[in-house]
Scaffold this motif. Sequence first.
Motif, PDB file in Angstrom:
ATOM      1  N   LYS A 117      -3.562   1.601 -14.808  1.00 36.25           N
ATOM      2  CA  LYS A 117      -2.821   0.713 -15.686  1.00 36.25           C
ATOM      3  C   LYS A 117      -3.620  -0.574 -15.880  1.00 36.25           C
ATOM      4  CE  LYS A 117       1.277   2.572 -13.411  1.00 36.25           C
ATOM      5  NZ  LYS A 117       2.359   2.272 -12.451  1.00 36.25           N
ATOM      6  N   ASN A 128      -2.773  -3.619 -15.934  1.00 35.34           N
ATOM      7  CA  ASN A 128      -2.424  -4.771 -15.108  1.00 35.34           C
ATOM      8  C   ASN A 128      -2.741  -4.551 -13.629  1.00 35.34           C
ATOM      9  OD1 ASN A 128      -0.482  -2.851 -14.649  1.00 35.34           O
ATOM     10  ND2 ASN A 128       1.252  -4.260 -14.676  1.00 35.34           N
ATOM     11  N   GLU A 129      -3.378  -3.441 -13.283  1.00 33.77           N
ATOM     12  CA  GLU A 129      -3.703  -3.157 -11.890  1.00 33.77           C
ATOM     13  C   GLU A 129      -5.036  -3.792 -11.489  1.00 33.77           C
ATOM     14  OE1 GLU A 129      -1.734   1.029 -10.555  1.00 33.77           O
ATOM     15  OE2 GLU A 129      -3.460   1.199 -11.894  1.00 33.77           O
ATOM     16  N   ARG A 130      -5.111  -4.187 -10.229  1.00 33.21           N
ATOM     17  CA  ARG A 130      -6.368  -4.679  -9.666  1.00 33.21           C
ATOM     18  C   ARG A 130      -7.065  -3.478  -9.030  1.00 33.21           C
ATOM     19  NH1 ARG A 130      -7.592  -8.044  -4.682  1.00 33.21           N
ATOM     20  NH2 ARG A 130      -9.581  -9.066  -5.165  1.00 33.21           N
ATOM     21  N   ARG A 184      -6.199  -2.005   0.761  1.00 36.96           N
ATOM     22  CA  ARG A 184      -4.889  -2.523   1.146  1.00 36.96           C
ATOM     23  C   ARG A 184      -4.995  -3.949   1.682  1.00 36.96           C
ATOM     24  NH1 ARG A 184      -3.759   0.485   5.385  1.00 36.96           N
ATOM     25  NH2 ARG A 184      -4.056  -1.193   6.892  1.00 36.96           N
ATOM     26  N   GLY A 233      -5.706  -6.605  -1.176  1.00 41.70           N
ATOM     27  CA  GLY A 233      -4.800  -6.756  -2.302  1.00 41.70           C
ATOM     28  C   GLY A 233      -5.113  -5.966  -3.555  1.00 41.70           C
ATOM     29  N   PHE A 234      -5.818  -4.843  -3.421  1.00 43.24           N
ATOM     30  CA  PHE A 234      -6.088  -4.000  -4.584  1.00 43.24           C
ATOM     31  C   PHE A 234      -4.931  -3.017  -4.782  1.00 43.24           C
ATOM     32  CE2 PHE A 234     -10.281  -5.490  -3.381  1.00 43.24           C
ATOM     33  CZ  PHE A 234     -10.847  -5.794  -4.617  1.00 43.24           C
ATOM     34  N   ASP A 235      -4.664  -2.688  -6.045  1.00 45.06           N
ATOM     35  CA  ASP A 235      -3.557  -1.787  -6.371  1.00 45.06           C
ATOM     36  C   ASP A 235      -3.972  -0.319  -6.383  1.00 45.06           C
ATOM     37  OD1 ASP A 235      -1.596  -3.888  -6.984  1.00 45.06           O
ATOM     38  OD2 ASP A 235      -2.900  -4.319  -8.690  1.00 45.06           O
ATOM     39  N   VAL A 236      -5.247  -0.061  -6.633  1.00 46.84           N
ATOM     40  CA  VAL A 236      -5.712   1.317  -6.758  1.00 46.84           C
ATOM     41  C   VAL A 236      -7.200   1.400  -6.433  1.00 46.84           C
ATOM     42  CG1 VAL A 236      -6.144   1.031  -9.233  1.00 46.84           C
ATOM     43  CG2 VAL A 236      -5.809   3.325  -8.310  1.00 46.84           C
ATOM     44  N   GLU A 246      -0.274   8.811  -6.141  1.00 48.45           N
ATOM     45  CA  GLU A 246       0.527   7.625  -5.866  1.00 48.45           C
ATOM     46  C   GLU A 246       0.744   7.461  -4.361  1.00 48.45           C
ATOM     47  OE1 GLU A 246       1.187   5.465  -7.950  1.00 48.45           O
ATOM     48  OE2 GLU A 246       1.057   6.447  -9.915  1.00 48.45           O
ATOM     49  N   GLU A 298       3.695   2.840   2.770  1.00 48.63           N
ATOM     50  CA  GLU A 298       3.302   1.453   2.519  1.00 48.63           C
ATOM     51  C   GLU A 298       1.858   1.163   2.895  1.00 48.63           C
ATOM     52  OE1 GLU A 298       5.077  -0.371   6.726  1.00 48.63           O
ATOM     53  OE2 GLU A 298       5.943  -0.977   4.801  1.00 48.63           O
ATOM     54  N   VAL A 305      -2.888   3.179  -0.471  1.00 44.23           N
ATOM     55  CA  VAL A 305      -3.168   2.603  -1.784  1.00 44.23           C
ATOM     56  C   VAL A 305      -3.381   3.756  -2.763  1.00 44.23           C
ATOM     57  CG1 VAL A 305      -4.777   1.181  -3.126  1.00 44.23           C
ATOM     58  CG2 VAL A 305      -4.217   0.543  -0.772  1.00 44.23           C
TER      59      VAL A 305
END
Length: 291
Positions: free
Chosen positions: A45, A47-49, A145, A148-151, A185, A189, A192
């Motif tokens: 996406k 907006n993902e980092r 993780r 702070g990365f989203d993917v 996905e 928690e 990533v």
Amino acid sequence: MKCKKCGKKAIAHLKAYGIALCEECYSDFYIRLVKRSIKRYKIMKKNERVLAAVSGGKDSSAMAAVLKELGYDFEMLYIDLGIGEYSEESERTVKNLSEFLDVDLNIVRLKEYGFTISELRRKWRRKTCSGCGIAKRYIMNRFARENGFDVVATGHTVEDIVSFYLKNVAGGTKIWVEKLLPRNEPFDEKIVARAKPMFEISEKENMLFVLIRNIPFTMADCPYAPKPEWKEIIYEIERRKPGFSKNFVRGLLAKKHEFQEIRHCSVCGEISNSDICAFCRLRSSVGDFHL
């Protein structure tokens, strides 16, 4: 041959698509292929980092370059596995790639965890590749993780996916199929999301792109890598049936996938399918780390 788009001299005949293209038109075509694949399978996406895992090879270099072209917010991660001259050459290449793309590069050295793949090789000769894969997956996920990365984006190609699938099915290990999807996905928690932007892209297509764009990459092969017997089978099938690999991976999406019970390592706290994760067992068997 002439380019189907503009009529100039073609440099590539893409049998899977039934077209011939010149350098300029090929670059545009390649970028659209990756963009279409990312959108079709919702691989990433905007907006993902993103943390792009790079090795210095053509596939991950092509991935990083096209992510830059498509405007994604990303940094690169290189894992120094400690494989002598091969790792040194790979690190020089990714540093050049970082400068070429003007993208930040993060470097994690496996030695920081108490061992290298060369040391692993001396003790686990028959399981070197398995141990290397365990180490890379562990470090990629943990680094992403904690920072702070989203993917995490990897440069796995269509040949990687098809050959891995066939190899594991032939060995009776069907449980690994879900890991080959274009995006996985988080199911915990501490996990990533993992993405494969090159899910439908071939090695040949990546090679043409990096050569045309003069993108830094190395031709060096890991000295411990086994003979690519399964990939050679895929190459032969693709030669006879152009488009086979792309159709194959699309078929994977129609299958149902189930995950195992979620557990956490009692030593490091990361995801594991047993009391102690594979990475901690690996560290214990090779380095000074003791369970």
